[in-house]
Design an enzyme around this catalytic site. Structure first.
Site, PDB file in Angstrom:
ATOM      1  N   ILE A 132       0.851  -1.208   0.000  1.00  0.00           N
ATOM      2  CA  ILE A 132       0.000   0.000   0.000  1.00  0.00           C
ATOM      3  C   ILE A 132       0.878   1.247   0.000  1.00  0.00           C
ATOM      4  O   ILE A 132       0.395   2.339  -0.220  1.00  0.00           O
ATOM      5  CB  ILE A 132      -0.958   0.039   1.217  1.00  0.00           C
ATOM      6  CG1 ILE A 132      -0.195   0.159   2.539  1.00  0.00           C
ATOM      7  CG2 ILE A 132      -1.872  -1.169   1.234  1.00  0.00           C
ATOM      8  CD1 ILE A 132      -1.066   0.591   3.698  1.00  0.00           C
ATOM      9  N   ASP A 133       2.179   1.081   0.247  1.00  0.00           N
ATOM     10  CA  ASP A 133       3.075   2.246   0.327  1.00  0.00           C
ATOM     11  C   ASP A 133       3.491   2.773  -1.056  1.00  0.00           C
ATOM     12  O   ASP A 133       3.944   3.901  -1.175  1.00  0.00           O
ATOM     13  CB  ASP A 133       4.335   1.891   1.128  1.00  0.00           C
ATOM     14  CG  ASP A 133       4.038   1.618   2.585  1.00  0.00           C
ATOM     15  OD1 ASP A 133       3.007   2.109   3.079  1.00  0.00           O
ATOM     16  OD2 ASP A 133       4.820   0.897   3.237  1.00  0.00           O
ATOM     17  N   ARG A 168     -14.327  21.373  14.066  1.00  0.00           N
ATOM     18  CA  ARG A 168     -13.084  20.827  14.616  1.00  0.00           C
ATOM     19  C   ARG A 168     -11.965  20.742  13.585  1.00  0.00           C
ATOM     20  O   ARG A 168     -12.222  20.744  12.379  1.00  0.00           O
ATOM     21  CB  ARG A 168     -13.331  19.398  15.118  1.00  0.00           C
ATOM     22  CG  ARG A 168     -14.084  19.357  16.416  1.00  0.00           C
ATOM     23  CD  ARG A 168     -14.452  17.935  16.758  1.00  0.00           C
ATOM     24  NE  ARG A 168     -15.032  17.891  18.093  1.00  0.00           N
ATOM     25  CZ  ARG A 168     -15.779  16.892  18.543  1.00  0.00           C
ATOM     26  NH1 ARG A 168     -16.051  15.869  17.783  1.00  0.00           N
ATOM     27  NH2 ARG A 168     -16.259  16.939  19.761  1.00  0.00           N
ATOM     28  N   GLU A 227       1.981   8.611   8.691  1.00  0.00           N
ATOM     29  CA  GLU A 227       2.551   8.110   9.961  1.00  0.00           C
ATOM     30  C   GLU A 227       3.942   8.676  10.196  1.00  0.00           C
ATOM     31  O   GLU A 227       4.327   8.998  11.307  1.00  0.00           O
ATOM     32  CB  GLU A 227       2.773   6.590   9.849  1.00  0.00           C
ATOM     33  CG  GLU A 227       1.643   5.698  10.122  1.00  0.00           C
ATOM     34  CD  GLU A 227       2.081   4.253   9.820  1.00  0.00           C
ATOM     35  OE1 GLU A 227       1.865   3.422  10.690  1.00  0.00           O
ATOM     36  OE2 GLU A 227       2.638   3.977   8.736  1.00  0.00           O
TER      37      GLU A 227
HETATM   38  O1  F6P Z   1       4.409  -1.531   4.580  1.00  0.00           O
HETATM   39  C1  F6P Z   1       3.048  -1.460   4.704  1.00  0.00           C
HETATM   40  C2  F6P Z   1       2.631  -0.894   6.023  1.00  0.00           C
HETATM   41  O2  F6P Z   1       1.234  -0.933   6.056  1.00  0.00           O
HETATM   42  C3  F6P Z   1       3.149   0.514   6.347  1.00  0.00           C
HETATM   43  O3  F6P Z   1       2.471   1.539   5.675  1.00  0.00           O
HETATM   44  C4  F6P Z   1       2.968   0.549   7.840  1.00  0.00           C
HETATM   45  O4  F6P Z   1       3.788   1.531   8.411  1.00  0.00           O
HETATM   46  C5  F6P Z   1       3.347  -0.845   8.239  1.00  0.00           C
HETATM   47  O5  F6P Z   1       3.093  -1.663   7.111  1.00  0.00           O
HETATM   48  C6  F6P Z   1       2.601  -1.405   9.430  1.00  0.00           C
HETATM   49  O6  F6P Z   1       3.144  -2.644   9.744  1.00  0.00           O
HETATM   50  P1  F6P Z   1       2.486  -3.748  10.671  1.00  0.00           P
HETATM   51  O7  F6P Z   1       1.431  -4.449   9.888  1.00  0.00           O
HETATM   52  O8  F6P Z   1       3.612  -4.656  10.986  1.00  0.00           O
HETATM   53  O9  F6P Z   1       1.894  -3.039  11.845  1.00  0.00           O
END
Ligand code: F6P
Length: 353
Positions: A132-133, A168, A227
């Site tokens: 998804i990245d 908000r 994030e």
């Molecule tokens: O690499 C995909 C991803 O969804 C990132 O966007 C996210 O930071 C990470 O995986 C979250 O990882 P996990 O599923 O280990 O919490």
């Protein structure tokens, strides 16, 4: 012909659709084929956990989210360390014991690094770009990305109506620790007021000013924050230093730090929404179903042609492949001068700079 398939790393929509495309196409090309589903990614290859899967079992999974094979995260470092006794050597041995002719690997960044390593050990590897990245080098899009954009967009759309009702400021924290593609696409498509991504560090003062202005103009404000969003000072630090500094400050996520600053500086009621793993869940979008089918069937042609050590890619609308050795370890960041950044700025979206 014996082919092993595994899905590795964080899941996303479209993994099953790719496997279905691959299996349908390969069985049409080659009638005598045995397919082995390897359990939970590289862990299954290390521990020899696999089973023969009939081609029919890959039917009816085009729209199914997750992965029917299971997945896990395995660190590249741990896989490749310890000299000849490392996990990669175990994988090579098991590949030989399973008598595989090819190994199909569906995964993201880290998975591709390991795939390149295994290819270097002589395994016939074909990888497919999942995440998804959208951060895999050499492909316009990874599968799973657009499905996540749809989910994140819907989430921000819904947040807008409640934010407007209450006047908000709401920060929607979108997945993406190192790269901001998902936040950028979802932010633009939902009409967010402010987009914060790791590649464009924000200036807290300017960000606060932007929030104030948006609130003055329309009475509420939506921030789409990745994030991994960080401010200019944090961007100068190493990852370790950043984690330490954030722990000292007591607020470990960007959203929390920003919400705190908005409340303190502007006294505006601020909320944080974290869609989290919902962004990886559910059925693939129609767009993803199409590219998954294209990528899966393309991988079957690569097997037929004996073309290994590659990963499937989407290049200017055409499916092609890149050498694993050319793309492994490289991250496709959002370029700060990317045309989408400019388009976002043109419609008045602030990046907190
Ligand atoms: O690499 C995909 C991803 O969804 C990132 O966007 C996210 O930071 C990470 O995986 C979250 O990882 P996990 O599923 O280990 O919490």
């Amino acid at each position: 012909m014996k082919i092993g398939i595994l899905t590795s790393g964080g899941d996303c929509a479209g993994l099953n659709a790719v496997m279905r495309g691959f299996v349908r196409a390969i069985t049409a090309i080659e009638s005598k084929i045995e397919i082995y589903g390897i359990k939970d990614g590289y862990a299954g290859l290390i521990n020899r956990e696999y089973h023969a899967i009939q081609a029919e079992e890959f039917s009816d999974i085009l729209k199914l989210g997750g992965t029917i094979l299971g997945t896990s995260r395995q660190s590249y470092k741990k896989i490749t360390q310890n000299g000849d006794n490392n996990k990669a050597a175990q994988m090579k041995e098991n590949y030989r014991k399973m008598d595989l002719n090819a190994l199909i690997i569906l995964g993201g960044q880290g998975t591709h690094k390991t795939a390149a390593f295994l290819s270097g050990l002589g395994l016939n590897v074909i990888a497919l770009p999942k995440t998804i990245d959208n951060d895999i080098w050499g492909t316009d899009f990874t599968f799973g990305f657009h499905s996540a954009v749809n989910i994140a967009t819907e989430c921000i759309d819904k947040i807008q109506t409640t934010a407007a009702s209450h006047g908000r400021t709401i920060i929607v924290e979108i997945m993406g620790n190192k790269v901001g593609w998902l936040t950028l696409y979802a932010g633009i498509s939902s009409g967010a007021d402010i987009i914060l991504i790791p590649e464009i560090p924000y200036d807290m003062e300017k960000l606060i000013k932007a929030v104030e202005l948006v609130n003055k103009q329309k009475g509420f404000c939506i921030i789409a924050a990745a994030e991994g969003a960080m401010n200019e000072e944090e961007a100068m630090l190493t990852k370790k230093e950043r984690i330490l500094k954030r722990a000292e400050q007591g607020e470990t996520t960007a959203s929390k730090r920003i919400a705190k600053a908005i409340t303190e500086e502007l006294s505006i009621e601020t909320r944080i929404v974290v869609p989290g793993h919902i962004q990886r869940g559910g059925s693939p979008s129609p767009y993803d179903r199409v590219i998954c089918t294209q990528m899966g069937t393309y991988a079957a042609k690569l097997v037929k042609n004996g073309c290994f050590g590659v990963t499937v890619a989407l290049n200017g609308g055409k499916i092609s492949s890149n050498k694993l050795s050319d793309i492994a370890g490289k991250i496709k960041y959002v370029p700060s001068k990317h045309e989408l950044i400019q388009a976002a700025k043109d419609v008045g979206i602030s990046f907190g700079e």
